[in-house]
Design a protein around this motif. Structure first.
Motif, PDB file in Angstrom:
ATOM      1  N   ALA A  64       2.349   3.332   9.782  1.00  0.00           N
ATOM      2  CA  ALA A  64       1.459   3.605  10.914  1.00  0.00           C
ATOM      3  C   ALA A  64       0.147   2.872  10.661  1.00  0.00           C
ATOM      4  O   ALA A  64      -0.154   2.487   9.533  1.00  0.00           O
ATOM      5  CB  ALA A  64       1.234   5.104  11.082  1.00  0.00           C
ATOM      6  N   GLN A  65      -0.664   2.717  11.696  1.00  0.00           N
ATOM      7  CA  GLN A  65      -1.882   1.938  11.517  1.00  0.00           C
ATOM      8  C   GLN A  65      -2.970   2.703  10.785  1.00  0.00           C
ATOM      9  O   GLN A  65      -3.535   2.217   9.805  1.00  0.00           O
ATOM     10  CB  GLN A  65      -2.417   1.459  12.862  1.00  0.00           C
ATOM     11  N   GLN A  66      -3.296   3.910  11.237  1.00  0.00           N
ATOM     12  CA  GLN A  66      -4.422   4.636  10.653  1.00  0.00           C
ATOM     13  C   GLN A  66      -4.164   6.111  10.425  1.00  0.00           C
ATOM     14  O   GLN A  66      -4.808   6.731   9.581  1.00  0.00           O
ATOM     15  CB  GLN A  66      -5.649   4.490  11.553  1.00  0.00           C
ATOM     16  N   ASP A 198      -8.168  -8.872  15.519  1.00  0.00           N
ATOM     17  CA  ASP A 198      -7.123  -8.148  16.245  1.00  0.00           C
ATOM     18  C   ASP A 198      -6.788  -6.876  15.467  1.00  0.00           C
ATOM     19  O   ASP A 198      -6.170  -6.928  14.405  1.00  0.00           O
ATOM     20  CB  ASP A 198      -5.871  -9.011  16.420  1.00  0.00           C
ATOM     21  N   LEU A 199      -7.214  -5.728  16.008  1.00  0.00           N
ATOM     22  CA  LEU A 199      -6.998  -4.442  15.341  1.00  0.00           C
ATOM     23  C   LEU A 199      -5.944  -3.596  16.057  1.00  0.00           C
ATOM     24  O   LEU A 199      -5.879  -2.381  15.846  1.00  0.00           O
ATOM     25  CB  LEU A 199      -8.326  -3.665  15.282  1.00  0.00           C
ATOM     26  N   SER A 200      -5.131  -4.213  16.879  1.00  0.00           N
ATOM     27  CA  SER A 200      -4.175  -3.441  17.672  1.00  0.00           C
ATOM     28  C   SER A 200      -2.997  -2.971  16.816  1.00  0.00           C
ATOM     29  O   SER A 200      -2.618  -3.606  15.829  1.00  0.00           O
ATOM     30  CB  SER A 200      -3.669  -4.275  18.844  1.00  0.00           C
ATOM     31  N   VAL A 203       0.268  -5.325  16.912  1.00  0.00           N
ATOM     32  CA  VAL A 203       0.165  -6.513  16.057  1.00  0.00           C
ATOM     33  C   VAL A 203       0.533  -6.163  14.629  1.00  0.00           C
ATOM     34  O   VAL A 203       1.289  -6.882  13.961  1.00  0.00           O
ATOM     35  CB  VAL A 203      -1.255  -7.113  16.141  1.00  0.00           C
ATOM     36  N   LEU A 204       0.033  -5.021  14.137  1.00  0.00           N
ATOM     37  CA  LEU A 204       0.383  -4.581  12.789  1.00  0.00           C
ATOM     38  C   LEU A 204       1.885  -4.325  12.684  1.00  0.00           C
ATOM     39  O   LEU A 204       2.536  -4.742  11.713  1.00  0.00           O
ATOM     40  CB  LEU A 204      -0.398  -3.327  12.428  1.00  0.00           C
ATOM     41  N   MET A 205       2.449  -3.626  13.664  1.00  0.00           N
ATOM     42  CA  MET A 205       3.871  -3.305  13.612  1.00  0.00           C
ATOM     43  C   MET A 205       4.734  -4.571  13.573  1.00  0.00           C
ATOM     44  O   MET A 205       5.746  -4.634  12.872  1.00  0.00           O
ATOM     45  CB  MET A 205       4.278  -2.454  14.818  1.00  0.00           C
ATOM     46  N   ASN A 206       4.329  -5.574  14.324  1.00  0.00           N
ATOM     47  CA  ASN A 206       5.107  -6.815  14.359  1.00  0.00           C
ATOM     48  C   ASN A 206       4.985  -7.610  13.069  1.00  0.00           C
ATOM     49  O   ASN A 206       5.966  -8.217  12.612  1.00  0.00           O
ATOM     50  CB  ASN A 206       4.664  -7.678  15.545  1.00  0.00           C
ATOM     51  N   GLN A 243     -10.883  -7.330   8.430  1.00  0.00           N
ATOM     52  CA  GLN A 243      -9.748  -8.249   8.433  1.00  0.00           C
ATOM     53  C   GLN A 243      -8.507  -7.530   7.916  1.00  0.00           C
ATOM     54  O   GLN A 243      -8.488  -7.016   6.809  1.00  0.00           O
ATOM     55  CB  GLN A 243     -10.032  -9.472   7.545  1.00  0.00           C
ATOM     56  N   GLY A 244      -7.466  -7.486   8.738  1.00  0.00           N
ATOM     57  CA  GLY A 244      -6.231  -6.842   8.315  1.00  0.00           C
ATOM     58  C   GLY A 244      -5.495  -7.659   7.269  1.00  0.00           C
ATOM     59  O   GLY A 244      -5.308  -8.866   7.424  1.00  0.00           O
ATOM     60  N   VAL A 245      -5.081  -6.992   6.190  1.00  0.00           N
ATOM     61  CA  VAL A 245      -4.363  -7.650   5.097  1.00  0.00           C
ATOM     62  C   VAL A 245      -3.181  -6.777   4.695  1.00  0.00           C
ATOM     63  O   VAL A 245      -3.303  -5.547   4.632  1.00  0.00           O
ATOM     64  CB  VAL A 245      -5.269  -7.890   3.871  1.00  0.00           C
ATOM     65  N   ILE A 246      -2.040  -7.390   4.430  1.00  0.00           N
ATOM     66  CA  ILE A 246      -0.850  -6.689   3.952  1.00  0.00           C
ATOM     67  C   ILE A 246      -0.533  -7.182   2.546  1.00  0.00           C
ATOM     68  O   ILE A 246      -0.551  -8.397   2.286  1.00  0.00           O
ATOM     69  CB  ILE A 246       0.351  -6.918   4.876  1.00  0.00           C
ATOM     70  N   TYR A 247      -0.236  -6.254   1.643  1.00  0.00           N
ATOM     71  CA  TYR A 247       0.134  -6.591   0.273  1.00  0.00           C
ATOM     72  C   TYR A 247       1.539  -6.077  -0.015  1.00  0.00           C
ATOM     73  O   TYR A 247       1.946  -5.024   0.486  1.00  0.00           O
ATOM     74  CB  TYR A 247      -0.834  -5.961  -0.735  1.00  0.00           C
TER      75      TYR A 247
END
Length: 485
Positions: A64-66, A198-200, A203-206, A243-247
């Motif tokens: 989930a985002q938040q 882009d904080l939507s 976008v994160l889910m994709n 800035q969104g970052v995925i690790y």
């Protein structure tokens, strides 16, 4: 987080959640993502059926985002059988003949939460992420734990174990350090940047789908480092607020050449819930005013700075770290190249530095990675532990545009100043030409007292003689016979 009717209609149309009675039922397929709406009161039962007999481990994960979600093996979660967070996963070790797995999901938020879930299968020779966990609550913990500050991001995870067949006992985590133990495993840490500004949620889910499976991670992520079993399983990165970052981490077994992925984790290095300085409004009004004023001064420096700012002494930063030696070498490279042309150097410096202050002002309103040219340097100076952080920033469409603006401003400022200075007396004067003219003037002007100053070689010789006479022994006092000529 409350969702608008449009995503609800879309999710219902796609059939991402099928309700059964009072609770929801989510049918999953191995390796396929499904979006699901979670709430606090009615847990969702996630089921996967017809699991092949060669699959020994299934990692189920939800993102989930938040808003935090709870994932568990039972309807009534316990500490040792559940996990809570925005990016959480569980490892199901399959028994012989088992072909069905079940997990339960719910949110901690009273409103509906959009999440995405996937189950990933692994075979008997694949390593098991978190299989040698000794720090966290789950017996086998495939999760990456993340916390952040304004300066850095810290991730840590439990060591993996070797894979094994269904029904067998897991390999011992502490039975030696040879090639037949988990100590042969390697850990590759990957980083992935979300689109800037882009904080939507969608976008994160994709994009988090690109960082969940081994091949996709290698294709899309940036490999930052490799850890061995001798290294601590925690890593620091520089923080990029907004800035969104995925690790994610890929554990690799070099003996069988097999790999498995941990559960990816994401961060924006900021809070969505804070009323002030949240992810949508990171810069304070005072910060914007300061950097806007600095940008005005910078523009003045960019176009007129040569006549108002003198060049200073070049000083090498004194530090025992290799970073500072390298930084100083790079910083001194341009002055060394232009040491014979101080006017050109001063104009270049005022044009580039002055125009960069405009970039800093833009960064208060629009995210750009160019601001971290100075921010990371300040962090290194002010924070003793920032040297342990891996620094990497995205360079996307906004950065290309702002870089073009910076180049245009710097080029315009340098050009304007060079044209203005063409007819002016050189400032500052060229040091070598000044010395040469002064030497010629002294050699030709006999009225100049400096003309009669002995050469440097004679002055040094006389000075040495005076020092020698100072240390010579005095002659004894007494009667002396005059010299007869």
């Amino acid at each position: 987080m409350r969702l608008s009717p449009c995503p609800l209609v879309l999710l219902g149309f796609l059939g991402v959640l099928r309700h059964g009675g009072a609770s929801g039922l989510l049918e999953l397929s191995l390796g396929k993502f499904r979006n699901v709406l979670l709430n606090q009161t009615n847990p969702v039962e996630a089921v996967i059926r017809s699991i092949a007999s060669n699959v020994t481990v299934v990692i189920f994960q939800v993102h989930a985002q938040q808003s935090e979600v709870v994932i568990s093996f039972d309807k009534n979660p316990s500490m040792n059988s559940s996990g809570t967070g925005v990016d959480k996963g569980l490892v199901s070790i399959l028994r012989p003949q088992q072909s069905v797995c079940t997990w339960y999901l719910r949110s901690l938020d009273a409103s509906q939460v959009l999440s995405t879930a996937i189950s990933i299968p692994y075979m008997e020779k694949d390593p098991i992420p978190g299989g040698c966990n000794l720090e966290f609550d789950l017996e086998v913990d495939p999760n990456i734990y993340l916390d952040y500050t304004l300066v850095d991001i810290h991730i840590k995870f439990a060591p993996a174990n070797l894979g094994y067949t269904r029904g067998a006992n897991p390999p011992s985590c502490d039975s030696g350090t040879g090639q037949n133990s988990r100590w042969r495993l390697r850990y590759d840490v990957y980083q992935y940047f979300l689109p800037e500004n882009d904080l939507s949620e969608m976008v994160l889910m994709n994009h988090i789908r690109k960082m969940s499976e081994v091949q996709s991670i290698k294709a899309n992520g940036i490999k930052m480092l490799t850890l061995t079993t001798d290294d601590k399983t925690n890593v620091y990165f520089s923080s990029l607020p907004g800035q969104g970052v995925i690790y994610n981490v890929i554990v690799w077994d070099p003996l069988w050449n097999t790999s498995a992925a941990y559960v990816p984790v994401h961060t924006y290095a900021c809070s969505f819930a804070d009323l002030v300085d949240n992810c949508s409004s990171l810069s304070k009004i005072s910060t914007k005013v300061f950097f806007t004023a600095l940008a005005v001064l910078g523009l003045f420096t960019c176009f007129f700075g040569h006549r108002f700012w003198k060049t200073g002494d070049y000083r090498v930063f004194r530090d025992d770290a290799v970073f500072w030696v390298t930084f100083s070498s790079v910083a001194l490279m341009i002055p060394v190249l232009f040491v014979g042309c101080p006017r050109t150097l001063n104009i270049l410096a005022s044009g580039i530095v002055g125009s960069y202050t405009v970039i800093l002002a833009i960064a208060c309103y629009v995210y750009t990675s160019l601001a971290y040219i100075t921010l990371d340097l300040l962090r290194r100076i002010l924070n003793d532990y920032f040297s342990r952080a891996y620094t990497n920033v995205p360079f996307q469409k906004n950065d290309f545009i702002i870089l073009s603006v910076w180049a245009m401003l710097a080029l315009s400022g340098v050009t304007v100043q060079l044209r203005r200075e063409r007819s002016e007396v050189p400032f500052p004067p060229h040091p070598y030409l000044t010395w040469k003219r002064e030497r010629e003037r002294r050699s030709t002007n006999v009225l100049d007292p400096s003309h009669h100053i002995p050469p440097l070689r004679d002055r040094i010789h006389n000075k040495l003689l005076s020092i020698k006479e100072f240390f010579e022994k005095e002659q004894p006092a007494g009667e002396r016979t005059p010299l007869l000529l």
